[in-house]
Design an enzyme around this catalytic site. Structure first.
Site, PDB file in Angstrom:
ATOM      1  N   ARG A  25       1.378  -1.207   0.436  1.00 52.76           N
ATOM      2  CA  ARG A  25      -0.431   0.413  -0.005  1.00 52.76           C
ATOM      3  C   ARG A  25       1.260   1.158   0.136  1.00 52.76           C
ATOM      4  O   ARG A  25      -0.119   2.646   0.673  1.00 52.76           O
ATOM      5  CB  ARG A  25      -1.043   0.073   1.102  1.00 52.76           C
ATOM      6  CG  ARG A  25      -2.041  -0.884   1.200  1.00 52.76           C
ATOM      7  CD  ARG A  25      -3.338  -0.646   0.344  1.00 52.76           C
ATOM      8  NE  ARG A  25      -3.777  -1.457   0.154  1.00 52.76           N
ATOM      9  CZ  ARG A  25      -5.490  -2.353   1.179  1.00 52.76           C
ATOM     10  NH1 ARG A  25      -4.888  -1.523   2.030  1.00 52.76           N
ATOM     11  NH2 ARG A  25      -5.993  -3.297   0.727  1.00 52.76           N
ATOM     12  N   ARG A  29      -3.320   6.398   1.104  1.00 52.20           N
ATOM     13  CA  ARG A  29      -4.445   7.326   1.613  1.00 52.20           C
ATOM     14  C   ARG A  29      -2.820   8.270   2.677  1.00 52.20           C
ATOM     15  O   ARG A  29      -3.500   9.194   3.117  1.00 52.20           O
ATOM     16  CB  ARG A  29      -5.280   7.765   2.560  1.00 52.20           C
ATOM     17  CG  ARG A  29      -6.578   7.319   1.401  1.00 52.20           C
ATOM     18  CD  ARG A  29      -7.752   6.530   2.014  1.00 52.20           C
ATOM     19  NE  ARG A  29      -7.383   5.174   2.975  1.00 52.20           N
ATOM     20  CZ  ARG A  29      -8.517   4.253   3.238  1.00 52.20           C
ATOM     21  NH1 ARG A  29     -10.128   4.751   3.299  1.00 52.20           N
ATOM     22  NH2 ARG A  29      -7.974   3.290   3.616  1.00 52.20           N
ATOM     23  N   ARG A  38      -6.227  11.229  -5.975  1.00 55.01           N
ATOM     24  CA  ARG A  38      -7.634  10.284  -5.694  1.00 55.01           C
ATOM     25  C   ARG A  38      -8.911  11.020  -5.632  1.00 55.01           C
ATOM     26  O   ARG A  38      -9.986  11.111  -6.529  1.00 55.01           O
ATOM     27  CB  ARG A  38      -7.756   9.844  -4.254  1.00 55.01           C
ATOM     28  CG  ARG A  38      -8.977   8.860  -4.298  1.00 55.01           C
ATOM     29  CD  ARG A  38      -8.815   8.140  -2.580  1.00 55.01           C
ATOM     30  NE  ARG A  38      -9.339   7.628  -2.596  1.00 55.01           N
ATOM     31  CZ  ARG A  38     -10.543   7.882  -1.873  1.00 55.01           C
ATOM     32  NH1 ARG A  38     -10.844   8.567  -1.246  1.00 55.01           N
ATOM     33  NH2 ARG A  38     -11.247   6.698  -1.053  1.00 55.01           N
ATOM     34  N   ASP A  75      -6.539  -3.370  -7.756  1.00 50.91           N
ATOM     35  CA  ASP A  75      -7.081  -3.882  -6.397  1.00 50.91           C
ATOM     36  C   ASP A  75      -7.205  -5.326  -6.094  1.00 50.91           C
ATOM     37  O   ASP A  75      -7.514  -5.770  -7.713  1.00 50.91           O
ATOM     38  CB  ASP A  75      -8.494  -2.903  -5.702  1.00 50.91           C
ATOM     39  CG  ASP A  75      -8.563  -3.356  -4.228  1.00 50.91           C
ATOM     40  OD1 ASP A  75      -7.887  -2.920  -3.284  1.00 50.91           O
ATOM     41  OD2 ASP A  75      -9.207  -3.984  -4.185  1.00 50.91           O
ATOM     42  N   TYR A 152     -14.581 -12.015   0.026  1.00 48.15           N
ATOM     43  CA  TYR A 152     -15.157 -11.110  -0.632  1.00 48.15           C
ATOM     44  C   TYR A 152     -15.968 -11.428  -1.212  1.00 48.15           C
ATOM     45  O   TYR A 152     -17.118 -10.848  -1.081  1.00 48.15           O
ATOM     46  CB  TYR A 152     -14.294 -10.109  -1.213  1.00 48.15           C
ATOM     47  CG  TYR A 152     -13.533  -9.601  -0.082  1.00 48.15           C
ATOM     48  CD1 TYR A 152     -13.762  -8.187   0.485  1.00 48.15           C
ATOM     49  CD2 TYR A 152     -12.301  -9.965   0.000  1.00 48.15           C
ATOM     50  CE1 TYR A 152     -13.212  -8.009   1.546  1.00 48.15           C
ATOM     51  CE2 TYR A 152     -10.628  -9.803   0.929  1.00 48.15           C
ATOM     52  CZ  TYR A 152     -11.222  -8.504   1.360  1.00 48.15           C
ATOM     53  OH  TYR A 152     -10.474  -8.116   2.517  1.00 48.15           O
TER      54      TYR A 152
HETATM   55  O1  1CP Z   1       0.467   0.697  -3.134  1.00 44.57           O
HETATM   56  C1  1CP Z   1      -0.013  -0.479  -3.371  1.00 44.57           C
HETATM   57  O2  1CP Z   1      -0.041  -1.654  -2.866  1.00 44.57           O
HETATM   58  C2  1CP Z   1      -0.906  -1.462  -4.823  1.00 44.57           C
HETATM   59  C3  1CP Z   1      -2.862  -1.133  -4.742  1.00 44.57           C
HETATM   60  C4  1CP Z   1      -2.998  -2.014  -3.711  1.00 44.57           C
HETATM   61  C5  1CP Z   1      -3.670  -3.780  -3.518  1.00 44.57           C
HETATM   62  C6  1CP Z   1      -2.159  -4.188  -3.712  1.00 44.57           C
HETATM   63  C7  1CP Z   1      -4.647  -1.866  -3.403  1.00 44.57           C
HETATM   64  C8  1CP Z   1      -4.797  -0.188  -3.374  1.00 44.57           C
HETATM   65  N1  1CP Z   1      -5.211  -2.645  -2.712  1.00 44.57           N
HETATM   66  C9  1CP Z   1      -4.028  -4.410  -2.823  1.00 44.57           C
HETATM   67  C10 1CP Z   1      -4.067  -5.304  -2.073  1.00 44.57           C
HETATM   68  C11 1CP Z   1      -5.498  -5.732  -2.067  1.00 44.57           C
HETATM   69  N2  1CP Z   1      -7.319  -5.151  -1.901  1.00 44.57           N
HETATM   70  C12 1CP Z   1      -6.070  -6.747  -0.832  1.00 44.57           C
HETATM   71  C13 1CP Z   1      -4.810  -7.187   0.171  1.00 44.57           C
HETATM   72  C14 1CP Z   1      -3.902  -7.131   0.624  1.00 44.57           C
HETATM   73  C15 1CP Z   1      -4.215  -6.924   2.341  1.00 44.57           C
HETATM   74  O3  1CP Z   1      -4.547  -7.598   2.568  1.00 44.57           O
HETATM   75  O4  1CP Z   1      -4.474  -5.226   1.995  1.00 44.57           O
HETATM   76  C16 1CP Z   1      -6.681  -6.757   0.198  1.00 44.57           C
HETATM   77  C17 1CP Z   1      -8.066  -7.549   0.994  1.00 44.57           C
HETATM   78  C18 1CP Z   1      -7.937  -5.356  -0.838  1.00 44.57           C
HETATM   79  C19 1CP Z   1      -9.308  -5.433  -0.366  1.00 44.57           C
HETATM   80  C20 1CP Z   1      -9.611  -3.627   0.374  1.00 44.57           C
HETATM   81  N3  1CP Z   1      -9.277  -2.523  -0.901  1.00 44.57           N
HETATM   82  C21 1CP Z   1     -10.190  -3.456   1.193  1.00 44.57           C
HETATM   83  C22 1CP Z   1      -9.499  -4.073   2.315  1.00 44.57           C
HETATM   84  C23 1CP Z   1     -11.250  -4.169   2.822  1.00 44.57           C
HETATM   85  C24 1CP Z   1     -11.215  -5.148   4.424  1.00 44.57           C
HETATM   86  O5  1CP Z   1     -11.431  -6.131   4.600  1.00 44.57           O
HETATM   87  O6  1CP Z   1     -10.500  -5.124   5.436  1.00 44.57           O
HETATM   88  C25 1CP Z   1      -9.311  -2.226   0.756  1.00 44.57           C
HETATM   89  C26 1CP Z   1      -9.862  -0.691   1.967  1.00 44.57           C
HETATM   90  C27 1CP Z   1      -9.339  -1.893  -0.789  1.00 44.57           C
HETATM   91  C28 1CP Z   1      -9.555  -0.350  -1.015  1.00 44.57           C
HETATM   92  C29 1CP Z   1      -7.802  -0.356  -1.275  1.00 44.57           C
HETATM   93  N4  1CP Z   1      -7.403  -0.500  -2.239  1.00 44.57           N
HETATM   94  C30 1CP Z   1      -5.729  -0.303  -2.395  1.00 44.57           C
HETATM   95  C31 1CP Z   1      -6.273   1.156  -2.009  1.00 44.57           C
HETATM   96  C32 1CP Z   1      -5.407   2.226  -1.585  1.00 44.57           C
HETATM   97  C33 1CP Z   1      -7.701   1.109  -0.771  1.00 44.57           C
HETATM   98  C34 1CP Z   1      -7.926   2.348   0.401  1.00 44.57           C
HETATM   99  C35 1CP Z   1      -8.500   2.970  -1.286  1.00 44.57           C
HETATM  100  C36 1CP Z   1      -8.865   4.783  -0.511  1.00 44.57           C
HETATM  101  O7  1CP Z   1      -8.215   5.197  -1.047  1.00 44.57           O
HETATM  102  O8  1CP Z   1     -10.010   5.118   0.032  1.00 44.57           O
END
Ligand code: 1CP
Length: 343
Positions: A25, A29, A38, A75, A152
């Site tokens: 990540r 944010r 964003r 994502d 999911y």
């Molecule tokens: O910078 C990076 O790492 C690249 C982009 C990336 C990656 C590899 C994002 C952007 N998401 C992911 C993978 C991801 N997404 C996973 C696997 C890794 C992990 O466990 O964190 C999972 C489970 C998700 C699903 C997801 N997407 C969640 C989690 C929900 C939960 O069950 O808790 C969330 C909050 C997101 C949104 C998201 N994805 C990425 C970002 C930067 C965000 C936040 C969004 C925003 O800007 O509001």
């Protein structure tokens, strides 16, 4: 030509004086420049599907910190969307999807071969990045592992214990396995297209692998990862694969050999000295600083970073956090971690 990119050298099994470093990540944010882009995109999904802006946020942490790797901004939940699920994000809460709980829901999904209609902007992001990244920076593509993506798709949201997915696994094993199979096929095609567009490494995120125990871990975490890795290596010889069966604990032992991945990513619940003896003996490892240090900083961050670097100094290692950096992290603590690793 001998490999010069540090991340690829570690993935090839080389022990380096200083480990390459990137951060899960890293585009997120906690960075003001991410929040600005964003806002320009409108919302998170619009950002994922806008190749210019998705490439821009991928590049931001590279410009700011000079990480050794960039990870494609996208994502794991784009794959369910490409298979036909509805997907939206609720501000302050997280993802929501239409749910799959019965045969009719499964039958409404698209075939794996149809995903590229939705996902083609992601491939364009990869193409932009492979042109624009500095020569020393490795580009990582990724997808969610079938089990994690299925949790999911079944529950329609993130769940603390993956209860709905376990209930389907027990109550209708055939349907559950058909869903995993569909996701596995889609994931192979999706990662393959990322590689064709310029991804140099791919990572498989199994964030909820820790809730699979015993034989279920073997069947639903190890086996899909093995199949995806084998297919990627068959289609794209030489492309390294990183596996991340988060919170696998003892399941990390033997994961390299059982799946064929080049690197096992570790969460911060495992002790680095234990992992050096029991996991790194089989190949490259990645990790595993607790992301809370990016919020709290100070001497504890420095001490723990040094302890991890030292524990893994006898073999191939990629420094990373044990999970994604959180929005409340201080960007200066990220710099402190990098300075400590690079000494
Ligand atoms: O910078 C990076 O790492 C690249 C982009 C990336 C990656 C590899 C994002 C952007 N998401 C992911 C993978 C991801 N997404 C996973 C696997 C890794 C992990 O466990 O964190 C999972 C489970 C998700 C699903 C997801 N997407 C969640 C989690 C929900 C939960 O069950 O808790 C969330 C909050 C997101 C949104 C998201 N994805 C990425 C970002 C930067 C965000 C936040 C969004 C925003 O800007 O509001």
């Amino acid at each position: 030509m001998a490999e010069t990119k540090k991340l690829l050298r570690a993935l090839a099994g080389e022990t380096l004086d200083t480990p390459p470093i990137w951060m899960m990540r890293q585009a997120g944010r906690y960075l003001p420049e991410y929040r600005a882009t964003r806002a320009q995109a409108g919302d998170f999904l619009s950002l994922c599907y806008n190749p210019e802006l998705a490439a821009e946020v991928t590049l931001q942490p590279i410009r700011r910190y000079g990480f050794d790797a960039a990870i494609l901004f996208a994502d794991i939940l784009l794959v369910p969307q490409a298979l036909g699920a509805d997907l939206w994000f609720v501000t302050g809460e997280g993802p929501r999807l239409s749910t799959i709980t019965d045969q009719a829901g499964f039958d409404a999904l698209k075939p794996a071969s149809a995903i590229h209609d939705t996902l083609s902007p992601v491939y364009e992001t990869v193409r932009i990045l492979s042109r624009e990244l500095p020569a020393e920076t490795t580009l990582i593509g990724f997808a969610g592992a079938p089990w994690t993506v299925a949790t999911y798709m079944i529950a329609g949201r993130g769940t603390p214990d993956q209860g709905p997915a376990h209930a389907l696994r027990e109550g209708n094993t055939a349907l559950f396995e058909a869903l995993l199979e569909r996701i596995t096929e889609a994931t192979i095609d999706y990662l393959s297209m990322q590689i064709e567009a310029g991804a140099e490494v791919v990572k498989i995120f199994d964030s909820w692998a820790g809730s699979l125990k015993g034989d279920d871990f073997a069947k639903y975490a190890v086996e899909p990862c093995r199949r995806i890795t084998a297919a990627i290596k068959d289609r794209h010889p030489g492309i390294p694969v990183i596996g991340f069966p988060r919170e696998a604990g003892e399941g990390y032992v033997g994961f390299h050999a059982a799946t064929g991945v080049d690197c096992v990513a570790l969460d911060n619940s495992v002790d680095p000295e234990w992992a050096a003896k029991n996991v790194q003996v089989s190949g490259c490892v990645q990790g595993n600083l607790a992301s809370s240090h990016m919020v709290t900083g100070g001497q504890a961050l420095v001490d723990e970073t040094r302890r991890i670097v030292k524990a893994f100094s006898g073999g191939p290692h990629i420094f990373n956090l044990g999970h994604g950096i959180t929005p409340d992290a201080d960007p200066e603590n990220v710099q402190l971690m990098i300075d400590t690793v690079r000494g």
